[in-house]
Design a protein around this motif. Sequence first.
Motif, PDB file in Angstrom:
ATOM      1  N   PHE A 151       0.864  -1.188   0.000  1.00 57.25           N
ATOM      2  CA  PHE A 151       0.000   0.000   0.000  1.00 57.25           C
ATOM      3  C   PHE A 151       0.898   1.234   0.000  1.00 57.25           C
ATOM      4  O   PHE A 151       0.923   2.016   0.949  1.00 57.25           O
ATOM      5  CB  PHE A 151      -0.897  -0.009   1.253  1.00 57.25           C
TER       6      PHE A 151
ATOM      7  N   ARG B  32      -5.851   5.801   5.167  1.00 63.08           N
ATOM      8  CA  ARG B  32      -4.870   5.676   4.086  1.00 63.08           C
ATOM      9  C   ARG B  32      -3.452   5.814   4.625  1.00 63.08           C
ATOM     10  O   ARG B  32      -2.566   5.017   4.277  1.00 63.08           O
ATOM     11  CB  ARG B  32      -5.121   6.767   3.036  1.00 63.08           C
ATOM     12  N   ALA B  35      -2.470   2.687   6.422  1.00 63.63           N
ATOM     13  CA  ALA B  35      -2.171   1.584   5.506  1.00 63.63           C
ATOM     14  C   ALA B  35      -0.800   1.763   4.857  1.00 63.63           C
ATOM     15  O   ALA B  35      -0.065   0.790   4.652  1.00 63.63           O
ATOM     16  CB  ALA B  35      -3.258   1.477   4.439  1.00 63.63           C
ATOM     17  N   THR B  40      -3.050  -1.091  11.332  1.00 64.75           N
ATOM     18  CA  THR B  40      -4.371  -1.633  10.985  1.00 64.75           C
ATOM     19  C   THR B  40      -5.477  -1.276  11.968  1.00 64.75           C
ATOM     20  O   THR B  40      -6.642  -1.316  11.602  1.00 64.75           O
ATOM     21  CB  THR B  40      -4.309  -3.173  10.903  1.00 64.75           C
ATOM     22  N   ALA B  63      -8.106   1.763   1.563  1.00 65.79           N
ATOM     23  CA  ALA B  63      -7.840   1.219   2.909  1.00 65.79           C
ATOM     24  C   ALA B  63      -9.154   0.990   3.653  1.00 65.79           C
ATOM     25  O   ALA B  63      -9.319   1.383   4.811  1.00 65.79           O
ATOM     26  CB  ALA B  63      -6.927   2.171   3.687  1.00 65.79           C
TER      27      ALA B  63
END
Lengths: 256, 256
Positions: A151, B32, B35, B40, B63
Motif C-alpha cells: 500500500f 490511508r 495503511a 491496521t 484502505a
Amino acid sequence: MDTRSPPVESGVAPVIVLVRPQLAENIGATARAMANCALTQLRLVAPRDGWPNPKAVPMAAGATDILEQAKVYESLRDALVDIDRAWATSARSRNLTKRVVTARGAAAAIRTAAAADERCAVVFGPERTGLETDEVVACHELIEIPLDPSFASLNLAQAVLLVAYEWFQTEAVPRVAEVRDPGRQPATLGQIHDFLDHFEAQLDDAGFFRHAQMKPAMMTNLKSFVLRAEPTDQEIRTLHGVITVLSGRRRHQLGE
Amino acid sequence: MDTRSPPVESGVAPVIVLVRPQLAENIGATARAMANCALTQLRLVAPRDGWPNPKAVPMAAGATDILEQAKVYESLRDALVDIDRAWATSARSRNLTKRVVTARGAAAAIRTAAAADERCAVVFGPERTGLETDEVVACHELIEIPLDPSFASLNLAQAVLLVAYEWFQTEAVPRVAEVRDPGRQPATLGQIHDFLDHFEAQLDDAGFFRHAQMKPAMMTNLKSFVLRAEPTDQEIRTLHGVITVLSGRRRHQLGE
C-alpha cells in the motif's frame, strides 16, 4: 519549542518541484506541508489547470506566501536549470541504474550539499502516474520512501510532507528530545528520601505491613515507583500533604 | 523495495485513536496514512458525524478494511482500557510535567514496548482544538512533532502519517534497549484510572482539597505523577492497599 527549532537560513532549504500537478487543492496542501517544515520555494511545471488557482488557497491553511511566490515553468528541465542537485521521487521501482536513497538519506545529503552552497531540489510527479522515466533520469538520485509495499501509494502532499519533515529533522533537533514544563524543578534525592521516610512511618503507623517479612519488598516497590516518576519538588510537597491528610485526620480523631 | 521493508508482525503495531474527529474525510485519510505504514487498528472516540460514514471511503483510497474494522467508543477512557502505554499528541505546549518525546523517540519506544508484548496507542485530538488537557493527562507521555514553530498546525491525517511513518522506519529490533524487570507487567490504563478514581475519592473524603478551586490542578499533578511512573499491575494493587489502609483505619476509628 523555540529552543528546538533549527536555524533556517534562506538558500539552504530545498526547492520543491511539482511536475504537472493535476489538482490545485494538492498544490495548496503541498504549500501547507512545506510551511510546516520551514520550506518556502515552490516550483510548478505545467500545472494542469493553470496558475494561479484560487482552489489552492483553502488547502494551504495560511501558507499563501508560498503559493504567491510559486514559480511556473514549461518543462522540468527549465525548472531545474539553476539547481545543483536534484532528487526525483518515485513510488515504484524503475529499470534504471540510479542511486536510490530513502527520504532520510536524501535529507542528510541535502544538508551536506546545502552546506557546500549547492542548490537542491526534490521533484514530485503527477498524482496519478508519478514521474516519467525521462524525468527521473534528469535528476541525480531517486528517493524511495520506505512504506508498506502492499500500500505504497501516497497522496502528493503527503509525499512532500515526508520529505520536508525528514529535512527539518536533520538539523538541531535532538533525536530524542525531552522537553519539560519550564517551571519544573526536579526534587533532590534528599527531598525524595525524606518523603519516603515520612511515607514509611505513616504506613507503619497505620498497620500497613501486616507481616514484618513483607515490608522490605513492599517498600522497595513503592520507592521504585516514586523514583521512577522523577517527581518535582512541588509534587513531593503535594505527596507529603496527601500522606499527612489521609493519615492525619485519623491521628487527630485519636487525640494524638 | 521488498528488501528494505521491515518485517511487520501482527500485534506489535500501535493502535491509532482519534478523539472526537469532526470530518469523516479526515478519518478516511487517516486510514490511508495508516495503511501506508502497515498500521491496521483504528479506534474512534465519539466521531462528530457518527460512524460508519460513507464520506470516509473515497479519502481512504482503498484502505477500507481499516475503516470497516474501526471500533467506536464513547470516551477516551473506554478506548484505552486495554492499552498498556499511550502517547498523546499535541501541537502546543502544556503546563504539565509530562515526558515529551518527538515522533521518532515515540516510535522507538513503541517498538521497545511492543517487543515486551505491551499494547501501545497513539491518541490524536479533534481537528480544530486538539486534545483537552485531561485527555493528555490520561496518557503516559506526550508526542510533539518537531515542526516550524511559526506554522506547526498539521492536518489530522498528516499528523497520523508522521507518527505512523516514524514507526514504520524503526526496525523490528528495538534501537534503544530499556532495562525492564522481566516479571514486570505494566498496569493497563483501565487499572490506573480505576486507582486514580479511588485515590481522588479518598482525598475528597479526607478533606484534602481545602479549596474547591485547587482540586483540578492538584489532581492533574497527581495523575501526571502516577502515569509518569508507568506503574506495574502489582504496584497499582499495592497503591490501592496504601490508600485503603491509610484512610481505612481513620474511618474505622471514627466508627464509620
